[in-house]
Design a protein around this motif. Structure first.
Motif, PDB file in Angstrom:
ATOM      1  N   GLY A   1     -29.541 -37.049  -3.074  1.00 13.39           N
ATOM      2  CA  GLY A   1     -28.519 -36.334  -3.826  1.00 13.39           C
ATOM      3  C   GLY A   1     -27.495 -35.694  -2.906  1.00 13.39           C
ATOM      4  N   LEU A   2     -26.246 -35.747  -3.352  1.00 16.66           N
ATOM      5  CA  LEU A   2     -25.174 -35.113  -2.584  1.00 16.66           C
ATOM      6  C   LEU A   2     -24.677 -33.883  -3.340  1.00 16.66           C
ATOM      7  N   SER A   3     -24.657 -32.762  -2.644  1.00 19.93           N
ATOM      8  CA  SER A   3     -24.167 -31.487  -3.185  1.00 19.93           C
ATOM      9  C   SER A   3     -24.824 -31.149  -4.522  1.00 19.93           C
TER      10      SER A   3
ATOM     11  N   LYS B   1     -16.064 -17.305  -9.076  1.00 12.88           N
ATOM     12  CA  LYS B   1     -15.134 -18.436  -8.900  1.00 12.88           C
ATOM     13  C   LYS B   1     -15.384 -19.516  -9.949  1.00 12.88           C
ATOM     14  N   ARG B   2     -16.655 -19.758 -10.257  1.00 10.14           N
ATOM     15  CA  ARG B   2     -16.979 -20.770 -11.280  1.00 10.14           C
ATOM     16  C   ARG B   2     -16.379 -20.348 -12.625  1.00 10.14           C
ATOM     17  N   ALA B   3     -16.512 -19.057 -12.957  1.00  9.83           N
ATOM     18  CA  ALA B   3     -15.972 -18.574 -14.245  1.00  9.83           C
ATOM     19  C   ALA B   3     -14.463 -18.800 -14.295  1.00  9.83           C
TER      20      ALA B   3
ATOM     21  N   HIS C   1     -25.001 -38.257  -7.725  1.00  7.55           N
ATOM     22  CA  HIS C   1     -23.661 -37.905  -7.214  1.00  7.55           C
ATOM     23  C   HIS C   1     -23.392 -36.396  -7.247  1.00  7.55           C
ATOM     24  N   GLY C   2     -22.301 -36.014  -6.585  1.00  7.74           N
ATOM     25  CA  GLY C   2     -21.882 -34.617  -6.563  1.00  7.74           C
ATOM     26  C   GLY C   2     -20.951 -34.294  -7.731  1.00  7.74           C
ATOM     27  N   PHE C   3     -20.575 -33.040  -7.806  1.00  9.83           N
ATOM     28  CA  PHE C   3     -19.666 -32.522  -8.840  1.00  9.83           C
ATOM     29  C   PHE C   3     -18.242 -32.562  -8.319  1.00  9.83           C
ATOM     30  N   PRO C   4     -17.261 -32.940  -9.116  1.00 11.59           N
ATOM     31  CA  PRO C   4     -17.307 -33.520 -10.448  1.00 11.59           C
ATOM     32  C   PRO C   4     -16.929 -35.002 -10.356  1.00 11.59           C
ATOM     33  N   PHE C   5     -17.871 -35.792  -9.853  1.00 10.33           N
ATOM     34  CA  PHE C   5     -17.586 -37.203  -9.588  1.00 10.33           C
ATOM     35  C   PHE C   5     -18.393 -38.063 -10.560  1.00 10.33           C
ATOM     36  N   ASN C   6     -18.789 -39.253 -10.120  1.00 11.54           N
ATOM     37  CA  ASN C   6     -19.675 -40.087 -10.945  1.00 11.54           C
ATOM     38  C   ASN C   6     -20.418 -41.042 -10.020  1.00 11.54           C
TER      39      ASN C   6
ATOM     40  N   GLY D   1     -27.820 -32.882  -4.834  1.00 10.74           N
ATOM     41  CA  GLY D   1     -28.876 -32.289  -4.014  1.00 10.74           C
ATOM     42  C   GLY D   1     -29.561 -31.131  -4.737  1.00 10.74           C
ATOM     43  N   TYR D   2     -28.769 -30.340  -5.481  1.00 12.12           N
ATOM     44  CA  TYR D   2     -29.382 -29.232  -6.251  1.00 12.12           C
ATOM     45  C   TYR D   2     -30.384 -29.824  -7.255  1.00 12.12           C
ATOM     46  N   ILE D   3     -29.948 -30.940  -7.893  1.00  7.48           N
ATOM     47  CA  ILE D   3     -30.809 -31.578  -8.901  1.00  7.48           C
ATOM     48  C   ILE D   3     -32.050 -32.157  -8.211  1.00  7.48           C
TER      49      ILE D   3
HETATM   50  C1  MLT Z   1     -20.390 -30.786  -5.285  1.00  7.92           C
HETATM   51  O1  MLT Z   1     -19.775 -31.484  -4.466  1.00  7.92           O
HETATM   52  O2  MLT Z   1     -21.293 -31.249  -5.988  1.00  7.92           O
HETATM   53  C2  MLT Z   1     -19.969 -29.349  -5.465  1.00  7.92           C
HETATM   54  O3  MLT Z   1     -19.258 -28.921  -4.351  1.00  7.92           O
HETATM   55  C3  MLT Z   1     -21.166 -28.476  -5.707  1.00  7.92           C
HETATM   56  C4  MLT Z   1     -20.782 -27.061  -5.978  1.00  7.92           C
HETATM   57  O4  MLT Z   1     -19.678 -26.804  -6.481  1.00  7.92           O
HETATM   58  O5  MLT Z   1     -21.617 -26.173  -5.718  1.00  7.92           O
END
Ligand code: MLT
Length: 263
Positions: free
Chosen positions: A90-92, A129-131, A25-30, A95-97
């Motif tokens: 993977g979504l978002s 932005k993350r910070a 799943h994507g962030f910040p879901f489950n 997908g990175y993972i």
């Molecule tokens: C996501 O949907 O997982 C996020 O948008 C990823 C991100 O914040 O880069």
């Protein structure tokens, strides 16, 4: 079957004898964000999903994560569930993972589905932005962050006309703790760039992206597809960043057509 493996909550379902498809799943879901896909795949595929560390029913622990830990959790779960080889979807953030997992463990994966994601690491602007988001979530809790974030992941039309979907996406986010969310934000900010590895990813790949995705737009998916030797791409209409939830019928049609080669 639901099970916890070293603090990570997994669902191992579908057709046990079928090829394994693992959904991240994507962030910040489950993992419940994959319900429309898990149902569609369950007759033919062993359908496996899990909550990324710090999300859903998985442990938040000390809140200090690296994307490398997320990959380690995936491989650890596969080992415990005795999944030698899988198609990874993977979504978002998922997908990175997935991209990093394929780069580190190419032998464990025979297909890759990348949804609304990208291979590039965060730019300086995004890191900043993350910070700010970490600071805000720690100070004000999850609800204000979730109310802002939901506006960036759905189409204008969905936001205006589908209150049930908006509500369920908000609910997914509100189930996560400030500790888990901050940990995932910092892990994403520090992740490696997988762009250079794309050319070496020789497995069949499907790239799906919502036509109105503002976070990872179709142009980003197209650039990724061009670098991969065996990738095809489809744009999902009437969808933004959560293309699997906004337009599950087109999304599932493309996913099932791609998965046929593994069944
Ligand atoms: C996501 O949907 O997982 C996020 O948008 C990823 C991100 O914040 O880069």
């Amino acid at each position: 079957m639901d099970t916890k493996i070293n603090g990570i909550a997994w669902t191992d379902g579908g057709f046990r004898e079928g090829p394994a498809v693992i959904l991240i799943h994507g962030f910040p879901f489950n993992r419940s964000m994959w319900e429309p896909q898990a149902e569609a795949l369950s007759y033919i595929y062993r359908t496996v999903s899990y909550d990324v560390r710090g999300h859903g029913q998985s442990d938040a622990g000390d809140g200090q994560y690296s994307l490398e830990f997320f990959v380690d959790d995936l491989i650890d779960g596969m080992d415990h569930l005795k999944i030698e080889n899988a198609v990874l979807c993977g979504l978002s953030m998922g997908g990175y993972i997935a991209l990093r997992a394929v780069e580190r463990h190419p032998d464990r994966f025979k297909g890759l589905v990348l949804c609304d994601t990208k291979s590039e690491a965060d730019s300086d602007e995004v890191k900043i932005k993350r910070a700010a988001a970490v600071r805000a979530v720690k100070k004000d809790g999850v609800p204000p962050f979730a109310s802002g974030f939901v506006k960036s992941v759905l189409t204008e039309k969905t936001l205006e006309t589908r209150p049930d979907l908006v509500e369920s996406v908000l609910k997914l986010m509100l189930g996560n703790s400030p500790l888990g969310i901050s940990g995932a934000l910092l892990a994403m900010a520090a992740r490696t760039d997988t762009t250079a590895a794309l050319a070496k990813m020789t497995l069949p790949a499907l790239i799906l992206v919502g036509q109105e995705d503002r976070l990872t737009p179709p142009s980003v998916s197209e650039a990724m597809m061009k670098r991969m030797p065996h990738a095809v791409m489809h744009v999902i209409p009437e969808a933004a960043h959560l293309s699997n939830l906004e337009n599950p019928s087109v999304f599932n049609e493309q996913l099932l057509a791609f998965l046929k080669q593994f069944s």
